[in-house]
Scaffold this motif. Sequence first.
Motif, PDB file in Angstrom:
ATOM      1  N   TYR A   1      43.372 112.244  51.678  1.00  0.00           N
ATOM      2  CA  TYR A   1      42.327 111.297  52.065  1.00  0.00           C
ATOM      3  C   TYR A   1      41.682 110.678  50.831  1.00  0.00           C
ATOM      4  O   TYR A   1      41.194 109.545  50.886  1.00  0.00           O
ATOM      5  N   LYS A   2      41.711 111.386  49.691  1.00  0.00           N
ATOM      6  CA  LYS A   2      41.198 110.824  48.435  1.00  0.00           C
ATOM      7  C   LYS A   2      42.001 109.571  48.065  1.00  0.00           C
ATOM      8  O   LYS A   2      41.435 108.584  47.575  1.00  0.00           O
ATOM      9  N   ASP A   3      43.329 109.612  48.330  1.00  0.00           N
ATOM     10  CA  ASP A   3      44.157 108.430  48.063  1.00  0.00           C
ATOM     11  C   ASP A   3      43.676 107.251  48.913  1.00  0.00           C
ATOM     12  O   ASP A   3      43.629 106.111  48.451  1.00  0.00           O
ATOM     13  N   THR A   4      43.337 107.526  50.177  1.00  0.00           N
ATOM     14  CA  THR A   4      42.839 106.472  51.056  1.00  0.00           C
ATOM     15  C   THR A   4      41.574 105.852  50.479  1.00  0.00           C
ATOM     16  O   THR A   4      41.423 104.619  50.444  1.00  0.00           O
ATOM     17  N   LEU A   5      40.647 106.684  50.019  1.00  0.00           N
ATOM     18  CA  LEU A   5      39.402 106.175  49.437  1.00  0.00           C
ATOM     19  C   LEU A   5      39.680 105.338  48.196  1.00  0.00           C
ATOM     20  O   LEU A   5      39.042 104.297  47.979  1.00  0.00           O
ATOM     21  N   ASP A   6      40.641 105.763  47.384  1.00  0.00           N
ATOM     22  CA  ASP A   6      41.009 104.990  46.187  1.00  0.00           C
ATOM     23  C   ASP A   6      41.557 103.620  46.573  1.00  0.00           C
ATOM     24  O   ASP A   6      41.234 102.604  45.940  1.00  0.00           O
ATOM     25  N   ILE A   7      42.381 103.567  47.613  1.00  0.00           N
ATOM     26  CA  ILE A   7      42.951 102.295  48.068  1.00  0.00           C
ATOM     27  C   ILE A   7      41.848 101.398  48.619  1.00  0.00           C
ATOM     28  O   ILE A   7      41.813 100.189  48.363  1.00  0.00           O
ATOM     29  N   LEU A   8      40.917 101.995  49.371  1.00  0.00           N
ATOM     30  CA  LEU A   8      39.810 101.224  49.933  1.00  0.00           C
ATOM     31  C   LEU A   8      38.941 100.604  48.847  1.00  0.00           C
ATOM     32  O   LEU A   8      38.414  99.495  49.001  1.00  0.00           O
ATOM     33  N   ARG A   9      38.787 101.314  47.731  1.00  0.00           N
ATOM     34  CA  ARG A   9      37.940 100.802  46.628  1.00  0.00           C
ATOM     35  C   ARG A   9      38.650  99.756  45.779  1.00  0.00           C
ATOM     36  O   ARG A   9      38.015  98.986  45.073  1.00  0.00           O
ATOM     37  N   ASP A  10      39.974  99.729  45.852  1.00  0.00           N
ATOM     38  CA  ASP A  10      40.762  98.810  45.027  1.00  0.00           C
ATOM     39  C   ASP A  10      40.708  97.412  45.634  1.00  0.00           C
ATOM     40  O   ASP A  10      41.082  97.202  46.786  1.00  0.00           O
ATOM     41  N   SER A  11      40.240  96.438  44.870  1.00  0.00           N
ATOM     42  CA  SER A  11      40.020  95.088  45.396  1.00  0.00           C
ATOM     43  C   SER A  11      41.233  94.165  45.261  1.00  0.00           C
ATOM     44  O   SER A  11      41.200  93.035  45.740  1.00  0.00           O
ATOM     45  N   GLN A  12      42.317  94.621  44.634  1.00  0.00           N
ATOM     46  CA  GLN A  12      43.458  93.729  44.436  1.00  0.00           C
ATOM     47  C   GLN A  12      44.213  93.517  45.760  1.00  0.00           C
ATOM     48  O   GLN A  12      44.155  94.353  46.674  1.00  0.00           O
ATOM     49  N   PRO A  13      44.929  92.388  45.894  1.00  0.00           N
ATOM     50  CA  PRO A  13      45.733  92.158  47.104  1.00  0.00           C
ATOM     51  C   PRO A  13      46.761  93.270  47.287  1.00  0.00           C
ATOM     52  O   PRO A  13      47.346  93.753  46.304  1.00  0.00           O
ATOM     53  N   LYS A  14      46.993  93.660  48.534  1.00  0.00           N
ATOM     54  CA  LYS A  14      47.909  94.765  48.801  1.00  0.00           C
ATOM     55  C   LYS A  14      48.351  94.742  50.250  1.00  0.00           C
ATOM     56  O   LYS A  14      47.750  94.081  51.092  1.00  0.00           O
ATOM     57  N   VAL A  15      49.392  95.503  50.513  1.00  0.00           N
ATOM     58  CA  VAL A  15      49.889  95.721  51.869  1.00  0.00           C
ATOM     59  C   VAL A  15      49.691  97.192  52.184  1.00  0.00           C
ATOM     60  O   VAL A  15      50.080  98.056  51.398  1.00  0.00           O
ATOM     61  N   VAL A  16      49.082  97.465  53.330  1.00  0.00           N
ATOM     62  CA  VAL A  16      48.872  98.853  53.751  1.00  0.00           C
ATOM     63  C   VAL A  16      49.478  99.051  55.131  1.00  0.00           C
ATOM     64  O   VAL A  16      49.099  98.375  56.094  1.00  0.00           O
ATOM     65  N   ILE A  17      50.435  99.960  55.206  1.00  0.00           N
ATOM     66  CA  ILE A  17      50.994 100.397  56.492  1.00  0.00           C
ATOM     67  C   ILE A  17      50.324 101.717  56.823  1.00  0.00           C
ATOM     68  O   ILE A  17      50.385 102.669  56.036  1.00  0.00           O
TER      69      ILE A  17
END
Length: 456
Positions: free
Chosen positions: A312-328
């Motif tokens: 879940y820490k990875d999820t929080l890191d992705i949520l904080r990252d503002s760069q364009p991305k694709v999340v499945i």
Amino acid sequence: MKTINVHFLGAAGTVTGSKYLVETSKKKILIDCGLFQGVKNLRQLNWDYLPIEASTIDIVILTHGHMDHTGFLPRLMKMGYREPVYGTGPTLEIAEVILRDSAKIQEERAEQVNQEGYSRHKPAEPLYDTEDVEKTLPLFRHQPLDKWMNLGENIRYRHRYNGHILGSTFIELEIEGKLLVFSGDIGRNEDPLLYPPQKPEKADILFIESTYGNRTHLHEDIMERLKTHILETIEHNGILLIPSFAVERSQLLMYFLWQLKKDQLIPDIPVYLDSPMGANVLKILHHSSKWHKLNPADCEAMCKNIKVTSSYKDTLDILRDSQPKVVIAGSGMVNGGRILNYLAQYSYKESTTILLAGYQAEGTNGRHLMEGTEELKIYGKYYRVKAKVDALHGLSAHADQNELLDWLNEIQNTPQKIFITHGEPHPADALRVKIKDTYGWDAEVPKLYDIIPLEL
């Protein structure tokens, strides 16, 4: 003349909750043991006791590992079932992953609603927990494809390949020389990862799914659609959210994204698979090579293209990252899983695209999004939806109307009975009419909890 009774305990008049009990004078055989999903009155059925004693059921046979075909197993165990659960190797591995994930989600949801106090149940409890799942798993018994297994005097069955997901099969159950065929969920004839479904050559009693019984899938260019959405996401400095089923759909999306990057049709945008369940299914994909088309090298290359989260820490890191991305992220119908975390943070932004990638049952958040809802209820709170919402219809793992009809074309006899299941009322009835028009066979759409006697 001998008679058996068929009890329609699920997926009758609705898509989810697949459970068909075949009751002979000597055996009670349950085909599939699925969880109801979707609208509240359907989900509530999961809490009810079955109209038959679970301890009197002798055998459970699974067509495949999806939640709506396996998710009731721990509940059945709690009701007293202690006998074998048969399925193919990948089916039982996927079921194990799904059941553990389901129990964990239910435990976490119960804990959260108890803390926040928005449930009328005091205290709220999970339908089943991790301990219930661990007590269920020892009942699993792996069975090979195409091999008949004796279940009792003049009763045998076998699994046959039908695409859809890894391990998925249709079931042939022979009783006193009569052949009952349960379609399970029938896959596509042209799937990038899976082989075409096998077809039954005979069926005295036929149970056929009708998820898409009233429509034909669009022949859309999935690669081009994904490419367009990704380029727009980069241009708007946004995020492309793809709620996805962890089994088969996530792997298929990964395949297309890998092809786009390999062919240099999109920039090297970060792509995340934020689904612990999806990550576990990837491991099953690696050692189930006879079930899919990918060779080991391509399978490895595809998996390296995606960043798989592990906590879940990875999820929080992705949520904080503002760069364009694709999340499945799961879940595919947007009713649970990590996708809710992303929607809570990003659904109000116009730069966000939500790309639905599969069937959305009535009453689910996914269906609400498809129908243009302006807000979503997530963990008891409402969130505005200003994101762009789109859907990939060509990604479905279910056969459409034409493919369902085609699946029947090698049956050489006229079935004594045809039951149309696993569909909402309109698609089920549309398929009934089409079967009559195409083959001249009469079919019926049973209702939930119908008990229908059949002469052998």
